[in-house]
Design a protein around this motif. Structure first.
Motif, short mmCIF file in Angstrom:
data_model
loop_
_atom_site.label_atom_id
_atom_site.label_comp_id
_atom_site.label_asym_id
_atom_site.label_seq_id
_atom_site.Cartn_x
_atom_site.Cartn_y
_atom_site.Cartn_z
N SER A 166 46.83 21.08 32.41
CA SER A 166 46.98 21.98 31.27
C SER A 166 47.99 23.08 31.59
N LYS A 167 48.69 23.55 30.56
CA LYS A 167 49.60 24.68 30.70
C LYS A 167 48.85 26.01 30.59
N ILE A 168 47.61 25.96 30.18
CA ILE A 168 46.80 27.18 30.03
C ILE A 168 46.11 27.49 31.36
N THR A 177 38.74 22.68 14.23
CA THR A 177 38.46 22.45 15.65
C THR A 177 36.96 22.42 15.87
N TRP A 181 48.49 28.90 12.74
CA TRP A 181 48.48 28.99 14.20
C TRP A 181 49.53 29.98 14.71
N GLU A 211 49.00 33.07 17.28
CA GLU A 211 49.71 33.19 18.55
C GLU A 211 50.43 34.54 18.64
N GLU A 259 49.72 37.48 21.31
CA GLU A 259 50.80 38.02 22.13
C GLU A 259 50.78 39.55 22.11
N ARG A 262 47.05 34.92 23.67
CA ARG A 262 47.79 33.77 23.15
C ARG A 262 47.21 32.47 23.69
N ASP A 263 46.84 32.46 24.97
CA ASP A 263 46.25 31.26 25.56
C ASP A 263 44.92 30.91 24.90
N ASN A 292 45.58 29.12 21.77
CA ASN A 292 45.97 27.73 22.03
C ASN A 292 44.78 26.88 22.45
N GLN A 293 43.81 27.47 23.14
CA GLN A 293 42.59 26.74 23.48
C GLN A 293 41.83 26.31 22.24
N LYS A 353 42.91 25.12 19.67
CA LYS A 353 43.50 23.95 19.03
C LYS A 353 42.86 22.65 19.51
#
Length: 323
Positions: free
Chosen positions: A129-131, A188, A255, A259, A263, A277-278, A281-282, A284
């Protein structure tokens, strides 16, 4: 002879685990004594002393999971260690230090004394993951199992109950906002699990192996701790409206707006409106159990049923604490 159980980290879930262990002490033949260890364990220890029998508690010992040497004294003579350490927001370096390397330090210290390790992770843990939160949860799991192959990984979905940061937070927001936002289309999915059920699971896992029933092997395996209902984001907000009695329109938020909000808010002092922001994204990604159950996993519901426990519905608990 009494068994020593160290709660490494405590707070909301740790209090529930301590309560479950103490309750089981009244009916079990072996006393388990609970030691709270965190950077500042005295506050939570004081609260536990007000609710639990004194014989069930050991003096708290401060630890810092980023410093290996602080764990040695705390884990001395431990029969079981429950690793609860984690953060919800922070820099990538902080996530790595606590959720990855910190988990590794706990595993090394538990292995050194031969203690059973129960490691609390999260559904959705993914090493790719990028998170940072999601990635370091997975890397922490890998480190734990490399040093403690008999550890059990517990991955809860969103945890609810009095004092939670889920329904409680949305209920508080409904006091100040004219509408309740849901990101995207609100579709979600989540599988909220009652804090008392997770506490009871850990109580079972910290028993002597000879006390386990149901012929369910948990060593070296993963348990996705989820509740009996799957709810999407919109349905969660609908429950907040229902059980607080405060009507608020539920409004979809694109979304990209979420975000942008994350931020900005992540740069400000933490408050009830804070979201990163993370975290947006989670939201989603669905947060539900893996189906079918992988061979490396243990079915949470079946394990609890083997010990004569049934899972708790949100409808049984929310009316008693949402205001």
């Amino acid at each position: 002879m009494a068994r020593k159980v160290v709660l490494c980290g405590a707070g909301f879930l740790g209090s529930s685990i301590a309560t479950a262990i103490s309750r089981a002490n009244n009916s079990a033949g072996v006393l388990r004594r609970i030691q709270v260890s965190s950077r500042d364990p005295h506050k939570i220890f004081k609260k536990m002393k007000e609710k639990l029998p004194q014989d069930d508690l050991l003096p708290p010992i401060p630890v810092d999971v980023t410093k290996k040497d602080t764990l040695t004294e705390a884990f001395l003579n431990a029969d079981a260690v429950v690793s609860l350490v984690g953060i919800l927001r922070g820099s990538p370096a902080q996530f790595e230090a606590i959720q990855w390397k910190g988990a590794e330090n706990v595993a090394l210290a538990a292995a050194a004394v031969g203690a059973k390790l129960v490691h609390i992770s999260a559904i959705g843990a993914d090493p790719h993951s990028k998170i940072p939160y999601t990635r370091t949860k997975a890397l922490g799991e890998e480190a734990v199992l490399s040093y403690c192959p008999n550890a059990t990984i517990v991955r809860p979905s969103l945890i609810f109950g009095p004092g939670d940061g889920l329904f409680n937070r949305f209920a508080q927001l409904s006091r100040y906002l004219p509408v309740l936002p849901v990101f995207g289309d609100g579709g979600t999915r989540f599988q909220p699990v009652y804090v008392g059920d997770v506490g009871q699971l850990v109580e079972i896992l910290t028993r002597d192996n000879s006390d386990l029933t149901g012929n369910v092997a948990t060593d070296g395996r993963i348990i996705e701790a989820v509740g009996p209902e799957i709810l999407n984001f919109r349905q969660i907000m609908e429950l907040v409206v229902k059980y607080t009695g405060r009507f608020r329109p539920i409004v979809p938020v694109p979304w990209f707006v979420g975000e942008l909000q994350g931020e900005i808010l992540q740069r400000l002092p933490t408050n009830i409106f804070t979201v990163t922001r993370d975290q947006i994204n989670q939201l989603k990604v669905d947060n539900v159990e893996t189906c079918p159950t992988p061979r490396s996993h243990v079915d949470f519901k079946k394990l609890m049923e083997a010990h004569s426990y049934s899972l708790t519905s949100v409808h049984d608990v929310l009316p008693h604490y949402l205001k």
